[in-house]
Each structure stands twice: as C-alpha cells, then as structure tokens.
Scaffold this active site. Structure first.
Site, PDB file in Angstrom:
ATOM      1  CG  ASP A 232      -9.756   3.078 -10.754  1.00 55.60           C
ATOM      2  OD1 ASP A 232      -8.535   2.954 -10.554  1.00 55.60           O
ATOM      3  OD2 ASP A 232     -10.529   2.125 -10.944  1.00 55.60           O
TER       4      ASP A 232
ATOM      5  CD  GLU B 268      -3.505  -3.470 -12.290  1.00 57.68           C
ATOM      6  OE1 GLU B 268      -2.426  -2.945 -11.953  1.00 57.68           O
ATOM      7  OE2 GLU B 268      -4.594  -3.228 -11.724  1.00 57.68           O
TER       8      GLU B 268
END
Lengths: 271, 378, 378, 271
Positions: free
Chosen positions: A65, A54
C-alpha cells in the site's frame, strides 16, 4: 479453459449479472474501523452505485500500500481496529444489496488460521477475500478452505505476470480477477498506467471472469478510460484520502456518483 | 524455497516475477565457477577474507571453556554484511541491473550496500527509518559519502521493519532496472537461502580453521547472534553436518525464534512477534541489528527440528559482555555480537556449557558504531 | 641509531638507561625466532594480517595509471598502528613491564595501545592533549572501554606534540615498571628503527603481493602519507632495494620533511617546523595523524639521499581524494591516507606520474574516525 | 681519574673555591624573560648568597620540566622571550660576583649552531651551560666547541645512570656535575628523594668535581638534608612558583636567604 460460471459464487454471480447489463463495475474501498461510524460509508457506497464493496482489515505492515492507505490503516489501528471488531461491525449491518469483499495481508489470515478466519468472514456476511501478499503459488492452503466456507478468494494479476501464470491466476481466482494496473503500490496517480490496457487484454485472453482494474484509479476520466478494456474498477486511495480529510458518507456518495456516471457513459460506447 | 513449513515467496504478484528472475540468476551464477571465482576474488582483495579465527585466551581462562572468535568484525565496512552484499551486487551486475535497493536499520547493511555499489559502479538507494537516521547519523553520512541516496522512511515505527516495507514497495516500481539487495536471511524466496549461501563463507572458513586449530577438530558449540539471522545462518551452514551444537542468541526484546509465532511478513513465512490481533509488534533491543520482530525461516525450521537452539539475553547482559571482551581481549564488539558472547558467559557460569567445552562464536561486527551507546549507558 | 646526521638518543639522562634496555631487549627479541613467531601469530589471528592488496580498478581507469592499495585500514582497530603496538606490547611483556605508556593525537595509536594492553593483560596509560580529547571524544571512550587510563594534557597547544612531551615526562618516573610505547618512527634511539621494523610487515607483504599481482613485479612508484612517518617507513622498507620511486606525502601544514629544519625534539635529531627563534611551531592539518611538526629521522635521511621524495598536499585536496576513493572504490579512507591518494591524483593529472605507471599506495587507515569531519566540511 | 682542577674553567674554579671554605653551594634558577624586569632577580639572588645563578632559556617543548617551569617558560615565550633577547638582557648587567649558567634544550643550541650559540653565551657573560636533553653520548658536537668558547658544559647524572657511565659523565662534565635527585621531572616535592644520597655517593666515587643536587629541592630542610652528601643544591621550581605568584626580587632574596642559612648550618656539621 473451464467454464467458470458453473463454479461461480455469490460475488462472481453478482458481478457477472451486472456486467451482463453492460454496466461498468465499481468497487470502492474503505479501511475498516477508520472512524467511529465507519460502517455508514457502506450504504452510501451502495447508494452511489457500487457493485461490490471492499473492506480493508488494517495490518501493521501493509507492504503493497501507498501512503494514503498506510495512513488510513495506521489511523484505524490507533483507534483500536482489529479483525474481530471490524467483522463484528459488519455482521450488524442490514443487507446492502451488493457483496462485501474483505482485503488484508496474509498474516491476519494465518493468525487464527485460514479456517477460522474464513468462517468468521462468512459469519459477518462477507463474500470475497483479497490477500495481496498471497500469490497464486502460495494459495493452496487457503483456496480450498475458502471455497468450503463460501468465501471467494480473489487473486491478483500484475503487468509483470507472464502469460501462463496469468492463466493459472485467472483460473483459480474466484469472484473476479483483480488486475493491478501498474508496477507500484496503491495510491492516486495523475493518469492511468499504459500497462493496464495490455494487462487486461492479456487476462481476457484466458478468462471470461470479470476483471476489475485497481491501483491508481481516482478520477472519472481514469474510470472511463479503464472501462474501455476492463469490466470495472476498484477505487481505494481516492476514497480514503477523502475520508482522511474528513469527508463523510454523503461526500463519498457524491464522489463515487461521479465515477458511476463516468463508467455508465463509457459503457454506452462500443467495445 | 521452503524450510519445513517456513519460507516461501509471499510476495505481491508484482514482485513474483522479479523474485523468480533473482532465483534463476542466482542458481545459474552459483553453479558458474566464473561467478564464484569473481566473488571469491572480491571477498579476498576488497573485503579482506579470509577473516581470522582468534583464540580468546584470557577470556577462555576466566570462563573455563575454550572460546574461539570468528572475526567478521575485521571485514571491510566492519561486519559480515559485506559478504552478502558483494554477492548480490555481483549478481545484480550479471542481471544487467544498474541500481541496488536496500533497507537498513543501524546502517551497517546500508553502508555495505553503498560500498558494493560504488565498487561495481552501480547506484544505490537505501531506505532507512527516520528514527534510525537520527540515531545513526554518521552511518547515514558514510552512505552518502559513498554516493548512495538515503531515503528517510516516515511510516509506522520509522525503524527497520518499516524501512523494509518501504524498500519492497519501491522495488515493485523498479524491478526493471533495480535489484533489491535484502540484508538478511529474510524476505521472499530465494532471499533466505541465497543470503545464507553468500554468508556460508563464514561457516566454511570457520569449519576449516577449527579443523586446523582445535584439538577437537569440531567445536562442541557454535554460537552466533540472531536478528534476521544472516551471520548465524552462514555460520551454522558450515557446521550443519557436524556434531556441533548450534546456538542462536536473540535479544530479549527481539526474540523472533524464541518467542515469535507463525506469520508472514516481508515475503516469507516464519516466526514473528505479534500482538493478540495478529499485528506485528515493534522489537526493542539495544542492538539496532537485532531490532527486528522476526527471524529468517531457516532458523524457525532449525528450531522446530531441534538442530539449533535459540536463547535470549538482555540488553544489560550484552553490554556487560561487550565490556568484558574489550578488557580481556582488546576487541570492542558490535552490540549484536555481544549478545552471543553474553550467552557464552552465562552458560559457562551456570554449567550449560560444561567446563572445557570448545566454543566457536561468530563475532559478526565491530563495536565502533556502538561507542556512543556504550558511552551513554556505561 | 643514526640515519645519516639524523636520529640519535637525545634523551634526558634519566631515560638513557631505559632506552638502552629497550634497545637491547628489542635486538634480542628481533633475533629470536620465538618472539618473531609469537608476533607473527598475534598479527595473524588477532590483527588480521596479511592485509589485502586491492587493485583500485575504477580509479585506475579514470587516472590512467594502475593503482594498488595496501589495505592497512582492514587491520583490527582500523589502522597500521596495531602492527607496531603489538610488537612493542609483546616486547614489554618480555621485559617484564606491566604497563604501557603512550601518546596519542587522534586516538588511533591510543586505541591500538589500549587494545594490545588488554590482549596481553597489561595496563595502559595514554596521554592525550585536552583539545584532541574534545575533538576525538569517541576514541577516548574506546580507550576507556578497553580499560586504559586516558590522561588529559593541558600544557602548550594541548595536542599531540604536548602529549608526547608529557608521556616522556611520565616515563622518566616510571621506567621501572612501564614501557613507553611510541606510536611513530620518532623519539630516541631505538624507537625510530624499532618502530620501522615492526611496521615493515606492510612493505614486506606488499612487496610479495606486488610480485605476484603486478605485471611489472615491482611498482614504479610507492606512495604513503607521512606524519611522523611510520606507515611510510614500514612501506618503504619493503621496497628499499628495488627500483621503485618512493614518495612520502605530507600535509601542507605539517610538512616536517618538506619544510622542516634541523633540530632535536622528543629525543631525536631530525627535521622540525620551527620559528625564527628555534621554537617548535604547531602543525595544522585536517588529518590529526599528520598534525605533528616533525618527521622521523629516517625520512630526513632518505630525503637528503634523494632515495625518497617528500611532497605536500592541501586539506582540500585530501578531502577531495577521500570522496573520490569512496565513490570509485567503496572505500572511505582515513584523512591521513587520503593525502597519499591526493598526490597520486594530482601527479597522474600533471604527468608527474606517467600514464600506465604502476603505483602502490598504502592505505594506512579507515575513515570512520573522520566521518564527522567529512560531514562538517563536505 | 684525571685531576680536574687543572682544567677547570671559571665556574668550576669559583665553586671549588667556595666549597673549599666549607660552604654549601646554592644555585637558584630563573626563567629568562619571565617578567619585564626579570634581570633584577639576579642581584637579589647574589645578595641572598647564591654561589652561581642558572638562567633558563625557555623552549616550546620542555620535556624534562614539571608544571611550574613549563608554565614559566610558556609565560616567558608569550611575553616574547627569545635566546637573543635574554642574552642581550644579560650582557647589560654589571658583574654579579657569581657565575651565570644558562640552561636550555638542545634544539635552541642547534638553531644557530653550537659555535654561534656558545659565542653568544660568552659575549653575554655566561660561564656555563646545561642542556638536559643532551646526554653525554650525544655531546661530542658541543663539548669541544663549548670549551673553545670558554663555556663550561655541565652534564647531568641520574639515579638510573650505571656506574661506568657516571664516571664518563663526571669526567666530561665541566663546572660541576648536576646530580638529578630523582627519577622524575623538575618541580617541588614534599621530601628529598632517597635516591639522591646514593647517587651523590656514586658520583663522589669517580670525581672530586663539585656535585650540585637538583630537582625537587624547595625547602630549607631539604637543602639541609641535601647538603649532607652533596656540595650544594639547585633550586628552580620553588623559585619560579614564587615568581609566578608575583614575588619580586626582595621576596626571593628572603626565600633564598632561608636556604642559604640552612646550608650554612649544615656545613658546620661533621661530614
């Protein structure tokens, strides 16, 4: 339930094939542009036994995040990272033998429009796309465009997702289903959330598509535990913390190898 | 949940269910006369509604227009933020939540949230950028005095945008017991329209007051400042079905509606200031409440429809307008509200507002919080 | 002009005629429905009257009494001072004066005066002790932003008492074109009763609101803080002819009514803190608005009659009460008003206020001005 | 108009007698307790030709005084001056040959009560009393008490006083009428206020009691000008500024002598 295998793209076929061998899947994450030679991490990941990689396109406002990946994104942006440059870096790479999946926030997809964005991914050799702030009910605009461009749009499922919606997500996700292990942001945790097992089980009830568990998986023990119910794991913050601390490709290969080993041990156990 | 092509619920999957619950609870509550009555009573006995409509006589004479001010500066805590917050706090109680989460820039929404939480016996956690905490130390202390926890946000530009991101992140882990009390008409569905509904009390009151006070019944122009755009959305809502021309006034350095481009941030699709790579840029305005790089989706839609017009004024124009209002009418406006007035002054001067026009302007907040800025710059 | 043995017009001969003119003009104006209507309209459209009566539910539950707050903190400029100032400014206009003179301590009366002057197109000159100017820098700037001239007073203790003396001296030389706008129920006749009449809107509104809201119709106790005593005088006026017990709460270090002795200062005969030689002593209170060594003559008289009771609370009790109100009801009170609440809390605790009593308390102003004090001391 | 001469007390008889000689009257002022040997100023004043001497009892809040006399009062209070001590100082003095008039604010009169206060003045050899914040309509409480104690209560008249009230003030004043020359506080001024002549003339219309003009008279020229319509002058701030600057009794005697001379010159001119 349709038979997803028939429609599977490259990423999904690859993951299904690996899973079929009894192997626990490993998808490490790296923030694109984090260091001058950041693409060197990719072959190291592959060499360590990654089944997919990824690559994050950093965004100014990464609302899902935690601190580590926020910090990585800020650092990459400060270095001048952009979608264009990162994809350009990727397109120069030799075949890694594992599919590349890009993740980013939807604003960057919309910026040049879904079609241009997906076409650019494809040109850079990317096979999959994860957009954490694009939930299934908003995904229409992107799904067909991605499919047409040969990009597999991975949808996320969370412990809070009700069962009927899980079915929709699992049905419309491509590549794999990204199971968010806990109610929280990305980032290392001391232990695997209890919610992860239940979520994976709930997803399994509605799909046989590969299920990768992400968020908070950072140690071999956690990977081993995750493997007991999921097909594999995504490891992001644990990688990026090391990168931010100065770890090079070899260091990361060593770290990921410990996860690989844990997954391999666990795969021998009866499920 | 959509305003033309804008709006939507671009939330992380982990928040989608929580948003749906807020949506469902709000729809039920809004249809429940009991809830409406409780809220109306709180707004009356605690927040000081209705607020007056003040004819700005001396300034009107000087400008050659008839200017009326809707006085949100007179509400408890000093700005329109309290309207929305009391609504959401009451909703949170109805949903069985025991804590409010909020983001704040200048601290006005944070103070309002801390206030509503104290009043209803809830806890409050307010996220605030580290730079804003330095700049707005007294509001930080007001929140703490009211019993709220103020959490410094150290990421990104360490201002409102980042505080909002951090509040959303925090909510992901706290949906079970906490309600995210967004402060403007932004965020994932249902927030943009829910907050507008909580703020439409401004427009509804003003509409009735104009009908009673103005010779034209309806003002020719309805003007409000726009950061995220909640006071404007609430004001415009009262005049949507009239002939009034709606004008939203943005800060030059935070002109999401006037200069933003299509994007998604903080859960909704709207217009945002972005660089060539699609990164959201930092807004810059002397008014902390306009220091947001986007605009609520309804404003983006109203702009596209041409139903509202979005204009910008500079920091200097806003400062000048604040002083002018202070000297002419004895009202020191918030710097945000001063932007709306600055446009009225400019438009009256250049003929954009014809002589004799009737103008309703929402004075969204009082300028006490800005006095040190005035002091520094004047 | 007399309240029992107190009051009177102990002004220098040079001011006697000016006081007489104010008296005459006020009597005429107060009997003139046109003036009353103009003032009522200004109070409504500009100052935000009527102010709400807020049931303090959570605090009431905790204290075992039913406490209602008359919300003067919600008026424009943030305290009851505006009621008086709009009245006097309108009177000054009627008298053909083009300038207001005022004294101020914390700056609230000064800000209110500057506000009313701007609104009516008058000039304003505000006298303020040099020490208060240092302590209240933001209010000084608010006044200047509103166009007022702020004159530092460097004599004596350089606080309110001296600012008042200096304002009177200045008025002696300016009676022709200026009106002295005294901020409390002190000074030479007609000020004590004129200011009370301008402030009785507090009590009149509260009386009607209590009649509508309280099961007892009239509260058992009516409580207000007392510096010079204008908010208390205005509040008490509304309940003078009821069975309500009136309680004025003074600061321990500024307890003119509770501890003063007969004297004459600033034009009126009343109770003042004095030393053994008859020199007026400096008051000391954490609340700048209670930092006056005397009390209005009407309060001295009410005390002698036993119609009102005057009690004192300490700085610490007031601070504690402020925090308690903030946390329980979401209202940060002015430190002055916190004194009134501190007595309610103490009296509910020690049985002085029997369980179940209904209490009306005037919340004379908001605590924004005091946040830096809270910050320092909490 | 009654014949005030019949009721005149010591101060008034003294001033009338001096006026009868054609002399312009001079009443210098000193703040009691301003210096350790402050009473030494009094014989110097007398020697310079004062016709009466005003002694101020300092008060914490002198609302009708300008900066100079405020400053003098603060200095005296800081030195520990009090009514008791100042009167005690006065009672130790030999006869100066001119009457003493005390001035102070009403709070100090009320402190021990008018009777005790007037009795104390009398014991200290004081003949008159000026209370600038006790206007005629509030004076009832003090007038009879003062009269009974043999203290002549001097009332003030101002340019703003209407004519009927001037008549009342002039009728009820004892000793003399204190004409306040201007709308303002005590203190030196560059020139004599125009209002002073008109006020004096208005007082003369209603009384033949001596009229002393005060406030702002600080130079021989001003004294000379004042003498053209008034019977004499009160000189306060001009004296106290010198005292605050360190001038001793001899310096003040010299200064007052210039005023005396100016008044004497003017008295020869036809009126």
């Amino acid at each position: 339930m349709t038979n997803p295998t028939l429609a599977a793209g490259t990423v999904e076929r690859h993951l299904r094939a690996r899973r079929a061998t009894g192997r626990g899947l490993l998808m490490p994450y790296v923030t694109g542009g984090i260091t001058p030679g950041w693409t060197d991490y990719l072959p190291a990941f592959a060499a360590a036994g990654a089944d997919a990689i990824e690559v994050g396109l950093p965004f100014s406002d990464p609302t899902l995040d935690g601190a580590t990946i926020q910090q990585a994104g800020e650092a990459a942006l400060a270095r001048g990272a952009s979608t264009r440059r990162i994809l350009s870096d990727l397109s120069g790479l030799p075949d890694l033998g594992v599919p590349l999946v890009v993740s980013t926030y939807y604003n960057l997809v919309l910026h040049d429009g879904p079609e241009a964005f997906c076409a650019a991914l494809r040109r850079a050799g990317v096979g999959g796309l994860i957009v954490p702030d694009l939930p299934v009910h908003e995904a229409d605009e992107l799904t067909d465009v991605a499919e047409a461009a040969g990009i597999e749009l991975v949808l996320l499922a969370s412990p809070a997702t009700p069962q009927p919606r899980l079915a929709e997500i699992s049905g419309r996700s491509r590549g794999f289903v990204y199971a968010v292990s806990l109610m929280g942001t990305t980032g290392e945790r001391a232990s695997l959330a209890a919610s992860s097992a239940e979520l994976t089980e709930r997803i399994r009830r509605v799909t046989d598509r590969p299920v990768l568990l992400g968020f908070g998986i950072s140690t071999p023990d956690q990977a081993r535990e995750a493997r007991r119910h999921a097909d594999g794991v995504v490891v992001g913050a644990a990688v990026m913390r090391r990168v931010l601390d100065g770890a090079g490709p070899d260091d990361l290969r060593a770290f990921l190898a410990t996860l690989r080993q844990a997954l391999d041990q666990e795969c021998d156990r009866p499920r | 949940g959509r305003f033309g092509e804008y709006g939507g619920r671009y939330a992380p999957e982990s928040l989608v269910e929580a948003c749906r619950q807020v949506d469902e609870a709000f729809r039920e509550a809004w249809a429940d006369p009991g809830f409406r009555g409780d809220l109306a009573r709180l707004l009356a006995v605690h927040a000081g509604r209705p607020t007056p409509l003040t004819p700005a006589r001396r300034l009107s004479d000087a400008l050659g227009v008839e200017l009326y001010l809707k006085r949100e500066d007179l509400t408890h805590t000093g700005s329109h933020k309290i309207n929305n917050v009391l609504g959401q706090a009451l909703l949170a109680t109805r949903m069985g939540r025991r804590r409010l989460i909020a983001e704040t820039g200048a601290g006005q929404h944070g103070v309002a949230t801390a206030t509503a939480a104290a009043l209803l016996g809830l806890e409050a956690t307010v996220f605030m950028g580290e730079r804003d905490i330095e700049r707005q130390a007294l509001n930080v202390f007001r929140m703490r005095m009211l019993g709220a926890e103020v959490v410094p946000v150290t990421t990104g530009s360490r201002t409102l945008k980042d505080a909002t991101s951090e509040a959303m992140r925090h909510w992901v882990g706290a949906t079970g017991d906490s309600h995210y009390c967004i402060g403007s008409v932004v965020g994932p569905d249902p927030y943009p329209w829910m907050v507008r509904e909580f703020q439409r009390v401004i427009g509804d009151e003003a509409r009735a007051q104009c009908a009673a006070e103005l010779r034209t019944g309806v003002p020719d122009h309805v003007v409000a400042c726009v950061g995220g755009g909640s006071n404007a959305a609430g004001t415009f809502a009262g005049f949507a079905d009239t002939s009034a021309r709606l004008v939203g006034v943005e800060a030059e350095g935070g002109a999401g509606a006037a200069r933003g481009r299509l994007g998604v941030l903080h859960g909704c699709r709207s217009l945002f200031l972005q660089d060539d790579d699609g990164q959201i840029t930092q807004a810059h305005s002397i008014a902390a409440g306009l220091d947001y790089p986007g605009v609520g989706p309804e404003h983006a839609h109203l702009r596209d429809l041409g139903r509202a017009r979005y204009v910008t004024v500079s920091d200097d124009e806003a400062l000048g307008a604040a002083v002018r209002l202070a000297r002419a009418e004895g009202i020191v406006p918030a710097l945000e509200s001063a932007h709306a007035l600055a446009w009225v002054i400019r438009a009256a001067g250049d003929g954009d507002l014809p002589a004799g026009s009737t103008v309703l302007m929402t004075l969204s907040g009082r300028g006490d919080k800005d006095v040190s800025t005035f002091k520094e710059l004047l």
